[in-house]
Design an enzyme around this catalytic site. Structure first.
Site, PDB file in Angstrom:
ATOM      1  N   CYS A 243       1.470   8.478   6.786  1.00  0.00           N
ATOM      2  CA  CYS A 243       1.751   9.526   5.798  1.00  0.00           C
ATOM      3  C   CYS A 243       3.234   9.918   5.812  1.00  0.00           C
ATOM      4  O   CYS A 243       3.924   9.741   6.807  1.00  0.00           O
ATOM      5  CB  CYS A 243       0.935  10.765   6.123  1.00  0.00           C
ATOM      6  SG  CYS A 243      -0.815  10.423   6.305  1.00  0.00           S
TER       7      CYS A 243
ATOM      8  N   ARG B  86       6.492   3.344   4.454  1.00  0.00           N
ATOM      9  CA  ARG B  86       5.669   3.674   5.620  1.00  0.00           C
ATOM     10  C   ARG B  86       4.196   3.364   5.388  1.00  0.00           C
ATOM     11  O   ARG B  86       3.419   3.352   6.335  1.00  0.00           O
ATOM     12  CB  ARG B  86       5.820   5.161   5.961  1.00  0.00           C
ATOM     13  CG  ARG B  86       7.211   5.535   6.405  1.00  0.00           C
ATOM     14  CD  ARG B  86       7.351   7.032   6.550  1.00  0.00           C
ATOM     15  NE  ARG B  86       6.522   7.528   7.622  1.00  0.00           N
ATOM     16  CZ  ARG B  86       6.952   7.742   8.864  1.00  0.00           C
ATOM     17  NH1 ARG B  86       8.199   7.509   9.159  1.00  0.00           N
ATOM     18  NH2 ARG B  86       6.138   8.187   9.789  1.00  0.00           N
TER      19      ARG B  86
ATOM     20  N   TRP C  13      -1.882   8.273   3.967  1.00  0.00           N
ATOM     21  CA  TRP C  13      -2.494   7.029   4.451  1.00  0.00           C
ATOM     22  C   TRP C  13      -3.830   7.457   5.037  1.00  0.00           C
ATOM     23  O   TRP C  13      -3.872   8.125   6.069  1.00  0.00           O
ATOM     24  CB  TRP C  13      -1.590   6.404   5.506  1.00  0.00           C
ATOM     25  CG  TRP C  13      -1.964   5.028   5.943  1.00  0.00           C
ATOM     26  CD1 TRP C  13      -1.660   3.861   5.309  1.00  0.00           C
ATOM     27  CD2 TRP C  13      -2.674   4.656   7.133  1.00  0.00           C
ATOM     28  NE1 TRP C  13      -2.139   2.798   6.027  1.00  0.00           N
ATOM     29  CE2 TRP C  13      -2.774   3.257   7.150  1.00  0.00           C
ATOM     30  CE3 TRP C  13      -3.253   5.373   8.180  1.00  0.00           C
ATOM     31  CZ2 TRP C  13      -3.404   2.560   8.165  1.00  0.00           C
ATOM     32  CZ3 TRP C  13      -3.885   4.675   9.199  1.00  0.00           C
ATOM     33  CH2 TRP C  13      -3.954   3.281   9.178  1.00  0.00           C
TER      34      TRP C  13
ATOM     35  N   GLY D 277      -0.749  13.271  10.655  1.00  0.00           N
ATOM     36  CA  GLY D 277      -1.379  13.299  11.970  1.00  0.00           C
ATOM     37  C   GLY D 277      -2.885  13.439  11.838  1.00  0.00           C
ATOM     38  O   GLY D 277      -3.454  13.237  10.761  1.00  0.00           O
TER      39      GLY D 277
ATOM     40  N   GLU E 187       4.168 -13.841  18.184  1.00  0.00           N
ATOM     41  CA  GLU E 187       4.904 -13.132  17.141  1.00  0.00           C
ATOM     42  C   GLU E 187       4.901 -13.913  15.821  1.00  0.00           C
ATOM     43  O   GLU E 187       4.727 -13.334  14.750  1.00  0.00           O
ATOM     44  CB  GLU E 187       6.340 -12.844  17.617  1.00  0.00           C
ATOM     45  CG  GLU E 187       7.214 -12.123  16.613  1.00  0.00           C
ATOM     46  CD  GLU E 187       6.685 -10.751  16.185  1.00  0.00           C
ATOM     47  OE1 GLU E 187       5.712 -10.253  16.782  1.00  0.00           O
ATOM     48  OE2 GLU E 187       7.240 -10.194  15.222  1.00  0.00           O
TER      49      GLU E 187
ATOM     50  N   LYS F 135       3.413 -12.354  12.421  1.00  0.00           N
ATOM     51  CA  LYS F 135       4.265 -12.237  11.230  1.00  0.00           C
ATOM     52  C   LYS F 135       3.582 -12.887  10.042  1.00  0.00           C
ATOM     53  O   LYS F 135       3.522 -12.320   8.962  1.00  0.00           O
ATOM     54  CB  LYS F 135       5.609 -12.916  11.528  1.00  0.00           C
ATOM     55  CG  LYS F 135       6.815 -12.376  10.885  1.00  0.00           C
ATOM     56  CD  LYS F 135       7.360 -11.065  11.387  1.00  0.00           C
ATOM     57  CE  LYS F 135       6.469 -10.165  12.110  1.00  0.00           C
ATOM     58  NZ  LYS F 135       6.911  -8.909  12.537  1.00  0.00           N
TER      59      LYS F 135
ATOM     60  N   GLU G 247       0.257 -10.873   8.990  1.00  0.00           N
ATOM     61  CA  GLU G 247       0.387  -9.518   8.453  1.00  0.00           C
ATOM     62  C   GLU G 247       0.942  -9.493   7.037  1.00  0.00           C
ATOM     63  O   GLU G 247       0.595  -8.607   6.257  1.00  0.00           O
ATOM     64  CB  GLU G 247       1.174  -8.582   9.379  1.00  0.00           C
ATOM     65  CG  GLU G 247       2.652  -8.819   9.481  1.00  0.00           C
ATOM     66  CD  GLU G 247       3.366  -7.803  10.382  1.00  0.00           C
ATOM     67  OE1 GLU G 247       2.944  -6.638  10.452  1.00  0.00           O
ATOM     68  OE2 GLU G 247       4.356  -8.186  11.013  1.00  0.00           O
TER      69      GLU G 247
HETATM   70  O1  M6R Z   1       7.660   1.219  16.006  1.00  0.00           O
HETATM   71  P1  M6R Z   1       7.038   0.327  17.060  1.00  0.00           P
HETATM   72  O2  M6R Z   1       7.942  -0.750  17.504  1.00  0.00           O
HETATM   73  O3  M6R Z   1       6.489   1.118  18.206  1.00  0.00           O
HETATM   74  O4  M6R Z   1       5.811  -0.350  16.331  1.00  0.00           O
HETATM   75  C1  M6R Z   1       4.928  -1.180  17.017  1.00  0.00           C
HETATM   76  C2  M6R Z   1       4.073  -1.980  16.071  1.00  0.00           C
HETATM   77  O5  M6R Z   1       3.303  -1.128  15.271  1.00  0.00           O
HETATM   78  C3  M6R Z   1       4.903  -2.891  15.175  1.00  0.00           C
HETATM   79  O6  M6R Z   1       5.694  -3.776  15.912  1.00  0.00           O
HETATM   80  C4  M6R Z   1       3.971  -3.718  14.249  1.00  0.00           C
HETATM   81  O7  M6R Z   1       3.225  -4.616  15.005  1.00  0.00           O
HETATM   82  C5  M6R Z   1       4.784  -4.417  13.167  1.00  0.00           C
HETATM   83  N1  M6R Z   1       4.228  -4.162  11.880  1.00  0.00           N
HETATM   84  C6  M6R Z   1       4.791  -5.884  13.255  1.00  0.00           C
HETATM   85  O8  M6R Z   1       5.595  -6.445  12.277  1.00  0.00           O
END
Ligand code: M6R
Length: 599
Positions: free
Chosen positions: A2, A27, A75, A102, A472, A476, A479
């Site tokens: 959100c 976001r 969200w 939250g 990774e 990538k 997602e």
């Molecule tokens: O902000 P952060 O690095 O703590 O976020 C962690 C994960 O949510 C973030 O890396 C997520 O997996 C990404 N969308 C991947 O591209």
């Protein structure tokens, strides 16, 4: 997740709210709304779907005049995405409007309590209890009302609240959810993230848990929960609005990949200039905690730190760590990795470790974020703002941060000779050029993406550091392109998963580790024998791999410990082109949020 924006000043609020919410679109959200106060009444407009729907509904904001207002992108957590569940929510009298990021964990209990008092709920959200509590506790003083509300709440929240009885006041408060206050000339702002207000001001207060802000057009006063005034330093944002805009690129993700060489240089340059990090104590054990891509960096970190220092390293997914009763000894260093510094699971893991006496070393991108503030020491990755949901340049800089940490530990142990320090520094300083060399290969990467973008399922395999990188590469791809994908240690595949390999299955074999080259070649032959199509990622000079793979992309030669750096750029570009060919919403993949601020 959100987003919150609030404005109080002399200008029309609604267009500013829409503009700010637009900057927070990245976001992730599924509905949006605004509440604007004018001539003693609050008008709320909200709708499911994209911000454009809301903007069209209120003619870019011009249909709802007023110089004080709050806006929100939601969200969904409690209740489906719908007009009624969207924020802002109002008290029954319509006199108080609230936006919330939250989760209120005890909302059922509060709902029962308020229902018994005669309140009627119209939405399925947890947030609506806050609006009704505001009504229940309201005694003519908004600040006192907010203190009573938050005393009742359990969970996480960033709140923005206005009341038609107080046309020159806005209240904001947070606990475990990010919130900033923007300070302008005769106008002030609230927001859940800096880009929302950067067009208007660079001077902000970074609000901490249980700090309450009272905004008027002419000033901002901060209080603790006893309503004692508190003072706080003004934080000056040093990055430019251009950094948070596409600058002619079609997608933020692509722009951010293009920025990797500079981001990596920015991150390693100052540390190398200062002769590595000064660590006061060499830990006996290291525990790395993080989520998603940052967790994958942690696995690379394990290989590199253990190889260089022989200090045992364990890596945990943050959401598992806090509930598994981790063993933290006196000499454990807990390394917390996060781009946003606001990931709820990672913050919770950090606090769990701290409670047990661990020292926290944070690797964080967002300056002043919760994880940065709560860590004992912080190494900032200087990637600049990352907007695309799929992390790219932040991942690349996090990789270099763990290399720097590993070398600094080795030096603190007295085991890094001057010659070795020079060698590694030179290798690290070559990385921006090696990453640029990958970017130069983008047409070739795009070609392979065009060959394979129709794949239904993809397996990434690798050994050692290449396994860490496969995780990774696979994340990538899945997602942003929605192609099912899994990553395996190449030797592990035959223990079950190889049964999924059939004629035409795409296997991406990462083979940059010279000492494991023969092994991965055998694994490639295993999947080839079962019909797989293999795209290999290898190091220049290992052309032998062309004998067994259907296609090969090469990374330039570097120290074996650092191959993940150029190789990840290649895999990011591959995922990007696949998603682009499939017509996916690359910067805002479905169901995902940039920073996951709920557990
Ligand atoms: O902000 P952060 O690095 O703590 O976020 C962690 C994960 O949510 C973030 O890396 C997520 O997996 C990404 N969308 C991947 O591209």
């Amino acid at each position: 997740m959100c987003g919150i924006v609030g404005y109080i000043g002399a200008r029309q609020a609604a267009p500013i709210l829409l503009d700010g919410l637009k900057k927070l679109e990245y976001r992730g959200y599924d509905s949006a709304g605004v509440a604007v106060l004018n001539e003693g009444a609050i008008t709320v407009k909200k709708t499911k779907g994209r911000l454009k729907n809301l903007s069209d509904m209120i003619d870019g904001g011009h249909k709802i005049p007023g110089t004080i207002g709050i806006g929100h992108t939601r969200w969904a957590t409690h209740g489906e995405p719908s007009d009624i569940n969207s924020h802002p929510h109002t008290s029954e009298s319509g006199k108080i409007a609230v936006v919330h990021n939250g989760i209120i964990e005890n909302y059922m209990k509060i709902k029962e309590f308020l229902t018994a008092k005669g309140y009627t709920f119209v939405s399925e959200t947890d947030t609506e209890v806050i609006a009704h509590l505001a009504d229940y506790y309201y005694n003519g003083n908004l600040l006192e009302t907010v203190v009573k509300i938050i005393n009742k709440l359990e969970g996480s929240y960033a709140l923005g609240l206005i009341s038609s009885d107080h046309p020159d006041q806005m209240i904001a408060v947070r606990k475990d959810s990010p919130l900033i206050i923007g300070l302008g000339e005769a106008e002030n702002f609230i927001a859940s993230d800096i880009p929302a207000i950067l067009k208007y001001t660079r001077s902000v207060y970074l609000i901490e848990d249980n700090e309450i802000a009272l905004l008027t057009p002419n000033g901002v006063t901060l209080y603790n929960t006893d309503l004692d005034e508190i003072s706080k330093e003004v934080f000056s944002v040093d990055w430019d609005i251009a950094a948070a805009e596409k600058g002619g690129y079609e997608h933020f993700m692509f722009k951010e990949i293009m920025e990797e060489p500079q981001s990596v240089l920015n991150t390693i340059g100052p540390v190398l200039r200062d002769g590595l990090l000064k660590l006061d104590k060499v830990p006996g054990r290291i525990s790395i905690v993080a989520c998603g891509s940052a967790y994958h960096v942690g696995i690379v970190g394990k290989y590199v730190i253990e190889a260089l220092t022989r200090i045992p390293v364990e890596v945990d997914i943050a959401s598992e760590y806090r509930y598994r009763n981790p063993i933290i000894t006196e000499d454990t260093l807990v390394v917390v990795i996060s781009q946003s510094g606001e990931t709820a699971d990672t913050i919770a893991a950090l606090r769990e470790a701290k409670k047990q006496g661990a020292k926290i070393f944070g690797i964080v991108n967002v300056v002043g974020s919760s994880i940065a503030r709560e860590s004992d020491e912080v190494l900032y990755t200087l990637a600049g703002p990352e907007i695309a949901v799929a992390t790219t340049k932040a991942y690349s800089t996090q990789l270099t941060a763990v290399y720097l940490l590993a070398l600094s530990l080795k030096k603190a142990m007295g085991e890094l000779s001057a010659e070795e320090e020079k060698y590694y520094a030179e290798e690290l300083l070559r990385l921006p050029d090696l990453i640029s060399a990958m970017i130069e290969q983008k047409d070739k990467i795009q070609y392979y993406a065009s060959r394979y973008f129709n794949a239904k399922s993809v397996f990434f395999i690798g050994r050692g550091l290449d396994y860490a990188l496969s995780l990774e590469g696979s994340l990538k791809l899945k997602e942003i392109s929605y192609i099912h994908s899994e990553a395996y240690g190449a030797g592990e595949l035959k223990h079950g998963t190889i049964s999924l390999i059939e004629e035409g299955t795409l296997v991406i074999a990462v083979a940059t580790q010279e000492k494991l080259f023969e092994k991965i070649v055998s694994n490639i032959r295993e999947v080839k024998a079962r019909g797989a199509v293999v795209l290999a990622i290898a190091t220049e000079g290992c052309e032998l791999i062309e004998e067994c793979a259907d296609g090969v992309l090469y990374i330039p030669k570097t120290d074996p410990l650092f191959t993940s750096s150029p190789a990840v750029t290649l895999l990011q570009l591959f995922a990007y082109y696949v998603a682009s060919l499939k017509g996916c919403d690359i910067d805002k993949p479905r169901n995902l949020a940039k920073s996951v601020t709920v557990e």
